[in-house]
Design a protein around this motif. Structure first.
Motif, mmCIF file in Angstrom:
data_model
loop_
_atom_site.group_PDB
_atom_site.id
_atom_site.type_symbol
_atom_site.label_atom_id
_atom_site.label_comp_id
_atom_site.label_asym_id
_atom_site.label_seq_id
_atom_site.Cartn_x
_atom_site.Cartn_y
_atom_site.Cartn_z
ATOM 1 N N PRO A 1 0.961 -1.159 0.030
ATOM 2 C CA PRO A 1 -0.024 -0.003 0.185
ATOM 3 C C PRO A 1 0.775 1.366 -0.162
ATOM 4 O O PRO A 1 1.590 1.194 0.960
ATOM 5 N N VAL A 2 0.854 2.118 -0.990
ATOM 6 C CA VAL A 2 1.572 3.281 -1.210
ATOM 7 C C VAL A 2 0.745 4.423 -0.471
ATOM 8 O O VAL A 2 -0.133 4.804 -1.145
ATOM 9 N N ASP A 3 1.343 4.915 0.685
ATOM 10 C CA ASP A 3 0.844 6.205 1.278
ATOM 11 C C ASP A 3 1.922 7.218 1.379
ATOM 12 O O ASP A 3 3.119 7.067 0.658
ATOM 13 N N THR A 4 1.463 8.143 2.078
ATOM 14 C CA THR A 4 2.900 9.289 2.028
ATOM 15 C C THR A 4 4.057 8.780 2.757
ATOM 16 O O THR A 4 4.943 9.187 2.266
ATOM 17 N N HIS A 5 3.833 7.814 3.742
ATOM 18 C CA HIS A 5 5.046 7.304 4.573
ATOM 19 C C HIS A 5 5.934 6.652 3.321
ATOM 20 O O HIS A 5 7.245 6.692 3.042
ATOM 21 N N CYS A 6 5.130 5.797 2.308
ATOM 22 C CA CYS A 6 5.916 4.917 1.506
ATOM 23 C C CYS A 6 6.604 5.786 0.281
ATOM 24 O O CYS A 6 7.758 5.551 -0.046
ATOM 25 N N LEU A 7 5.567 6.703 0.037
ATOM 26 C CA LEU A 7 6.094 7.703 -1.056
ATOM 27 C C LEU A 7 7.432 8.335 -0.618
ATOM 28 O O LEU A 7 8.504 8.390 -1.322
ATOM 29 N N GLN A 8 7.564 8.947 0.536
ATOM 30 C CA GLN A 8 8.774 9.469 1.172
ATOM 31 C C GLN A 8 9.930 8.605 1.231
ATOM 32 O O GLN A 8 11.053 8.804 0.709
ATOM 33 N N MET A 9 9.584 7.343 1.655
ATOM 34 C CA MET A 9 10.768 6.014 1.573
ATOM 35 C C MET A 9 11.135 6.077 -0.016
ATOM 36 O O MET A 9 12.544 6.117 -0.187
ATOM 37 N N ALA A 10 10.278 5.821 -0.700
ATOM 38 C CA ALA A 10 10.445 5.760 -2.101
ATOM 39 C C ALA A 10 11.475 6.649 -2.801
ATOM 40 O O ALA A 10 12.362 6.483 -3.539
ATOM 41 N N ARG A 11 10.946 8.160 -2.486
ATOM 42 C CA ARG A 11 11.782 9.045 -2.980
ATOM 43 C C ARG A 11 13.164 9.136 -2.466
ATOM 44 O O ARG A 11 14.271 9.317 -3.186
ATOM 45 N N ARG A 12 13.415 8.671 -1.349
ATOM 46 C CA ARG A 12 14.906 8.797 -0.685
ATOM 47 C C ARG A 12 15.780 7.747 -1.199
ATOM 48 O O ARG A 12 16.779 7.861 -1.430
ATOM 49 N N PHE A 13 15.027 6.354 -1.310
ATOM 50 C CA PHE A 13 16.052 5.391 -1.467
ATOM 51 C C PHE A 13 15.574 4.322 -2.546
ATOM 52 O O PHE A 13 16.290 3.290 -2.825
ATOM 53 N N LEU A 14 14.365 4.744 -3.229
ATOM 54 C CA LEU A 14 13.953 3.402 -4.132
ATOM 55 C C LEU A 14 13.900 3.917 -5.640
ATOM 56 O O LEU A 14 14.446 3.255 -6.758
ATOM 57 N N LEU A 15 13.270 5.268 -5.880
ATOM 58 C CA LEU A 15 13.008 5.447 -6.961
ATOM 59 C C LEU A 15 14.342 6.229 -7.871
ATOM 60 O O LEU A 15 15.100 6.801 -7.012
ATOM 61 N N PRO A 16 14.388 6.074 -9.269
ATOM 62 C CA PRO A 16 15.554 6.819 -9.934
ATOM 63 C C PRO A 16 14.988 8.326 -9.642
ATOM 64 O O PRO A 16 14.131 8.572 -9.643
ATOM 65 N N PRO A 17 16.333 8.945 -9.760
ATOM 66 C CA PRO A 17 16.171 10.431 -9.653
ATOM 67 C C PRO A 17 15.264 11.053 -10.559
ATOM 68 O O PRO A 17 14.487 11.975 -9.892
ATOM 69 N N ALA A 18 14.839 10.827 -11.689
ATOM 70 C CA ALA A 18 13.758 11.386 -12.695
ATOM 71 C C ALA A 18 12.425 11.300 -11.945
ATOM 72 O O ALA A 18 11.755 11.952 -12.220
ATOM 73 N N ALA A 19 12.312 10.326 -11.146
ATOM 74 C CA ALA A 19 10.698 9.893 -10.818
ATOM 75 C C ALA A 19 10.645 10.817 -9.273
ATOM 76 O O ALA A 19 9.540 10.680 -8.925
ATOM 77 N N ARG A 20 11.773 11.338 -8.729
ATOM 78 C CA ARG A 20 11.407 11.472 -7.259
ATOM 79 C C ARG A 20 10.657 12.573 -7.117
ATOM 80 O O ARG A 20 10.155 12.973 -5.831
ATOM 81 N N ASP A 21 10.541 13.696 -8.045
ATOM 82 C CA ASP A 21 9.761 14.859 -7.806
ATOM 83 C C ASP A 21 8.354 14.752 -8.307
ATOM 84 O O ASP A 21 7.604 15.509 -8.290
ATOM 85 N N LYS A 22 7.967 13.309 -8.762
ATOM 86 C CA LYS A 22 6.697 13.450 -9.468
ATOM 87 C C LYS A 22 5.602 13.408 -8.324
ATOM 88 O O LYS A 22 5.847 12.778 -7.126
ATOM 89 N N SER A 23 4.356 13.932 -8.695
ATOM 90 C CA SER A 23 3.504 13.497 -7.515
ATOM 91 C C SER A 23 2.626 12.222 -7.445
ATOM 92 O O SER A 23 2.976 11.676 -8.673
ATOM 93 N N LEU A 24 1.976 11.843 -6.429
ATOM 94 C CA LEU A 24 1.536 10.401 -6.446
ATOM 95 C C LEU A 24 0.206 10.033 -7.159
ATOM 96 O O LEU A 24 -0.791 10.328 -6.760
ATOM 97 N N GLY A 25 0.315 9.894 -8.289
ATOM 98 C CA GLY A 25 -0.561 9.506 -9.098
ATOM 99 C C GLY A 25 -0.603 7.901 -9.498
ATOM 100 O O GLY A 25 0.169 7.255 -9.096
ATOM 101 N N PRO A 26 -1.524 7.509 -10.262
ATOM 102 C CA PRO A 26 -1.824 6.000 -10.533
ATOM 103 C C PRO A 26 -0.201 5.430 -11.011
ATOM 104 O O PRO A 26 0.007 4.477 -10.871
ATOM 105 N N ALA A 27 0.330 6.281 -12.052
ATOM 106 C CA ALA A 27 1.649 5.558 -12.675
ATOM 107 C C ALA A 27 2.677 5.549 -11.607
ATOM 108 O O ALA A 27 3.509 4.468 -11.572
#
Length: 336
Positions: A270-296
């Motif tokens: 389940p992707v919530d704000t906590h999960c989004l913050q974790m993903a931005r810090r150490f999971l997502l490639p740099p190009a995806a880190r500033d995207k807002s949380l939509g379905p994609a």
């Protein structure tokens, strides 16, 4: 009526003590669950927002909860976890129900990923600081659905209060008291939920969610209630999710919580704000880190977890998630 104040206080005190002793007497003896600390620790498992029906006792050393029609108390030491149940419950059934709720016969401990060279170091920090995080199985799918619908844009403690007030509204569902004398209740049925007006739900603390729960209850009744929710277990993840998001107040994240914590879909994250913050810090490639949380982006983050952790990604996610919660964050050995 005319007894002096000291005598009256003595009577009140003996009445309170008597009630507490009676509550304590109603419990079975303590039994050993025979589960080591790396496989189960109570606070991060019971208080991390997977179930909203457990709370620590006033002394803080016992966790009190309700599973179907049984009141449980759990306590832990350095070696294991002990449990007891209130009332005349069949002990074999009570143990089996507790083991199922704590998922003791499924899933993994965080050490299963030891040596995973491609995994983020933050995972190992969280696993070292918070061993024994398990993914619980909420045995009532209705309870899980209603609780997570209430949890959207909410915090865990407030959602626990909302769920508790909803349960306590139905005096006929009273199960008894815990060993501190607090009354506990089973979760209401769909029919009972349908008996509540929007106004009553507001009074019970559900705020702007009151009309959503009012409508959700009626949608469930039309579909067949608890039996319909149980029948969805035969569907694949995508079909099950589609049925749930068609309900009032249920988006992708709420549906995924229900999939993971009540239908046993262990790869779901389940992707919530906590999960989004974790993903931005150490999971997502740099190009995806500033995207807002939509379905994609939601789908991309889920895929990241499954790529890294495999079919039990939901279990790895909960170890990381517990490490993000303020109540547990101070236990992390190394800040990432």
């Amino acid at each position: 009526g005319n007894s002096p104040p000291r005598r009256r206080w003595s009577l009140v005190r003996s009445s309170i003590v008597g009630s507490l002793m009676a509550a304590a007497d109603a419990f079975s003896p303590w039994s050993d669950l025979c589960v080591p600390p790396d496989a189960l620790r109570l606070a991060p498992t019971l208080l991390s927002g997977m179930s909203f029906r457990w709370h620590p006792s006033a002394a803080g050393n016992i966790y009190v909860g309700v599973l179907s029609d049984c009141i449980y108390e759990l306590r832990e030491d350095d070696a294991t976890v002990h449990w007891r149940v209130c009332g005349p419950a069949d002990s074999d059934r009570a143990r089996a129900q507790l083991r199922e709720h704590l998922s003791l016969d499924r899933g993994v401990t965080a050490s299963a990923w030891a040596g995973g060279g491609q995994l983020p170091i933050q995972f190992f920090h969280a696993a070292a600081a918070l061993p024994g995080v398990r993914v619980v199985s909420v045995l009532s799918r209705l309870e899980s659905l209603v609780s997570f619908m209430g949890s959207a844009n909410n915090n865990i403690k407030r959602n626990m209060q909302m769920v508790a007030s909803l349960c306590a509204n139905f005096e006929e569902n009273r199960l008894g008291c815990d060993s501190e004398g607090a009354a506990l209740f089973s979760f209401p049925s769909v029919a009972q939920l349908c008996s509540l007006s929007e106004e009553r739900l507001w009074e019970l603390g559900w705020g702007y969610r009151a009309p959503r729960l009012h409508k959700l209850s009626r949608q469930l009744e039309e579909r067949g209630g608890e039996a319909w929710l149980d029948s969805l277990a035969r569907l694949c993840d995508e079909e099950l999710r589609a049925e749930l998001v068609a309900l009032c107040g249920v988006g992708r994240k709420v549906a995924d919580c229900v999939l993971l914590f009540s239908y046993g879909r262990d790869s779901v994250v389940p992707v919530d704000t906590h999960c989004l913050q974790m993903a931005r810090r150490f999971l997502l490639p740099p190009a995806a880190r500033d995207k807002s949380l939509g379905p994609a982006l939601y789908e991309q983050i889920s895929a990241c977890f499954v790529d890294l952790f495999g079919p039990l990604a939901g279990w790895a996610f909960m170890t990381l998630f517990a490490g993000e919660l303020a109540d547990f964050r101070r236990r992390r050995l190394v800040q990432p």
